[in-house]
Design a protein around this motif. Structure first.
Motif, short mmCIF file in Angstrom:
data_model
loop_
_atom_site.label_atom_id
_atom_site.label_comp_id
_atom_site.label_asym_id
_atom_site.label_seq_id
_atom_site.Cartn_x
_atom_site.Cartn_y
_atom_site.Cartn_z
N LEU A 65 66.12 -5.92 118.82
CA LEU A 65 65.83 -4.80 119.74
C LEU A 65 64.50 -5.11 120.37
O LEU A 65 64.22 -5.08 121.59
CB LEU A 65 65.95 -3.47 119.04
CG LEU A 65 67.48 -2.87 118.66
CD1 LEU A 65 67.21 -1.59 117.91
CD2 LEU A 65 68.02 -2.81 119.87
N LEU A 66 63.54 -5.72 119.31
CA LEU A 66 62.07 -5.97 119.87
C LEU A 66 62.19 -7.00 120.79
O LEU A 66 61.57 -7.22 121.87
CB LEU A 66 61.39 -6.22 118.72
CG LEU A 66 59.75 -6.32 118.79
CD1 LEU A 66 58.97 -5.41 119.61
CD2 LEU A 66 59.00 -6.72 117.73
N VAL A 67 62.63 -8.10 120.55
CA VAL A 67 62.76 -9.60 121.21
C VAL A 67 63.68 -9.46 122.64
O VAL A 67 63.31 -9.80 123.70
CB VAL A 67 62.74 -10.75 120.64
CG1 VAL A 67 62.81 -12.04 121.22
CG2 VAL A 67 62.01 -10.58 119.24
N LEU A 68 65.11 -9.26 122.34
CA LEU A 68 65.79 -9.19 123.29
C LEU A 68 65.99 -8.05 124.41
O LEU A 68 66.46 -8.22 125.48
CB LEU A 68 67.20 -9.42 122.85
CG LEU A 68 67.37 -10.80 122.18
CD1 LEU A 68 68.77 -11.09 121.57
CD2 LEU A 68 66.95 -11.79 123.11
N VAL A 69 65.65 -6.84 123.93
CA VAL A 69 65.66 -5.72 124.59
C VAL A 69 64.16 -5.32 124.95
O VAL A 69 63.97 -4.80 126.13
CB VAL A 69 66.25 -4.45 124.00
CG1 VAL A 69 66.23 -3.29 124.82
CG2 VAL A 69 67.75 -5.09 123.38
N GLY A 70 63.32 -4.98 124.26
CA GLY A 70 61.89 -4.51 124.33
C GLY A 70 61.31 -5.60 125.17
O GLY A 70 60.25 -5.43 125.85
N GLY A 71 61.34 -6.76 124.78
CA GLY A 71 60.69 -7.96 125.81
C GLY A 71 60.78 -7.90 127.12
O GLY A 71 60.07 -7.84 127.45
N PRO A 72 62.23 -7.98 127.42
CA PRO A 72 62.12 -7.98 128.90
C PRO A 72 61.71 -6.69 129.61
O PRO A 72 61.26 -6.70 130.77
CB PRO A 72 63.71 -8.08 129.18
CG PRO A 72 64.20 -8.52 127.84
CD PRO A 72 63.32 -8.33 126.87
N ILE A 73 61.91 -5.45 128.83
CA ILE A 73 61.24 -4.29 129.38
C ILE A 73 59.79 -4.21 129.66
O ILE A 73 59.52 -3.94 130.64
CB ILE A 73 61.70 -3.13 128.58
CG1 ILE A 73 63.05 -2.84 128.59
CG2 ILE A 73 61.12 -1.82 129.07
CD1 ILE A 73 63.94 -1.82 127.68
N ALA A 74 59.08 -4.93 128.67
CA ALA A 74 57.58 -4.98 128.69
C ALA A 74 57.27 -6.01 129.63
O ALA A 74 56.14 -5.68 130.66
CB ALA A 74 57.24 -5.44 127.17
N VAL A 75 57.93 -7.05 129.83
CA VAL A 75 57.55 -8.16 131.07
C VAL A 75 57.87 -7.46 132.28
O VAL A 75 56.95 -7.76 132.97
CB VAL A 75 58.47 -9.18 130.69
CG1 VAL A 75 58.38 -10.22 131.95
CG2 VAL A 75 57.94 -10.03 129.31
N GLU A 76 58.97 -6.94 132.54
CA GLU A 76 59.12 -6.30 133.73
C GLU A 76 58.18 -5.10 134.22
O GLU A 76 57.64 -4.99 135.37
CB GLU A 76 60.58 -5.64 134.02
CG GLU A 76 61.55 -6.85 134.20
CD GLU A 76 62.91 -6.21 134.62
OE1 GLU A 76 63.02 -5.24 134.76
OE2 GLU A 76 63.70 -7.11 135.03
#
Length: 316
Positions: A65-76
């Motif tokens: 969840l942190l890398v594959l979900v939270g990562g893209p959300i934080a980057v965008e």
């Protein structure tokens, strides 16, 4: 082709991104995310070898969840719609009205993207993009966003006229929260195409848009102000607020020299007692004094476009 304006009002007619470019951008983002997930997973396997199976499973789900979900959300969120893949292919996620996305938009896109991209291998996202007129997947529909092409020829960029300098800050007290995105888009497109319209058609459109915008903000169009100048000033105020919220500090305002010394920028003369930054309702009824003549420019210094600095023509 959809006509959009960026939140900074830099360009008009940004084209919605096509499915192939979007798919390649998502593929690049997934490759980067999977590499990061594998690295994090290997570190967790080594560091949690002494834990029981349940704890290892919980950490594995948390890392997913942190890398594959939270990562893209934080980057965008922090890049205002530009992930690594979108940056490589000249794409960007914007709101329906062309403004920059915020955390809630990225959160909705990322949460729904888990289902339509990760769990279905992108099949649902591809079908939704093919069915949508603007190529939007389900995450874009629910978030109210659109992926557009940022790289367009310079000749296609539109000029959004800034308000006269003496209007900057005059509407700082307006409540803009009730103005829908569609109205912002209509106002921005009108301001960009204003020089191309018939004067009578342009005046009618400006009056209708100004009345609608004033009704949404609970204010009234000042009688001493042309409707087009009112629209430009309110749009500038909104962009300034978004810039302060996104980047912090006070963005640069204005677009030309300050009013003074008998010069009039953009063809509108400010009231005698009006100064930049004033926003008192009592000033809305101040009559406009006669426009003084503008001194002739020295030879060789004529502007290349022949258009006023703010894009507004002096009132008749």
């Amino acid at each position: 082709m959809s006509e959009l304006v960026t939140g900074e009002a830099v360009a008009l007619e940004l084209r919605p991104a096509k499915l192939p470019s979007r798919a390649l951008a998502v593929l690049l983002d997934l490759v980067v995310a999977m590499v990061a997930y594998l690295v994090v997973g290997m570190v967790l396997v080594v560091s949690t070898a002494s834990l029981d199976e349940a704890a290892q499973m919980a950490l594995s789900i948390a890392s997913f969840l942190l890398v594959l979900v939270g990562g893209p959300i934080a980057v965008e969120t922090f890049s205002h719609g530009r992930s690594l893949g979108k940056l490589a292919f000249g794409l960007r996620v914007v709101r329906d009205d062309g403004g920059p996305i915020r955390f809630r938009h990225a959160l909705v896109r990322g949460a729904i993207g888990v289902v339509e991209i990760l769990m279905t291998l992108g099949v649902v996202a591809c079908i939704a993009s093919l069915v949508s007129a603007r190529g939007r997947r389900l995450g874009d529909v629910f978030a109210g966003t659109l992926v557009v092409r940022e790289r367009i020829p310079a000749g296609r960029t539109g000029f959004v006229p800034p308000p006269p300098p003496w209007l900057v800050g005059r509407f700082a007290g307006l409540d803009l929260s009730a103005v829908p995105d569609g109205l912002w888009l209509a106002v921005r497109q009108y301001l960009t195409r204003m020089p191309q319209l018939d004067p009578q058609v342009s005046a009618g459109m400006a009056q209708r848009l100004a009345a609608d915008l004033a009704g949404r903000t609970g204010a009234s169009v000042p009688p001493d102000l042309p409707p087009a100048a009112f629209l430009a000033a309110v749009v500038h105020e909104r962009q300034s607020r978004e810039a302060r919220q996104a980047f912090g500090g006070d963005p640069a305002v204005g677009g030309g020299p300050a009013v003074g010394g008998g010069h009039v920028v953009g063809g509108f003369a400010p009231p005698a007692d009006l100064r930049p930054g004033d926003a008192h309702p009592s000033e809305f009824s101040v009559p406009v004094p006669p426009v003084p003549p503008v001194p002739a420019r020295p030879p060789g210094n004529e502007p290349s476009t022949g258009r006023p600095a703010t894009g507004f023509v002096p009132p008749a």
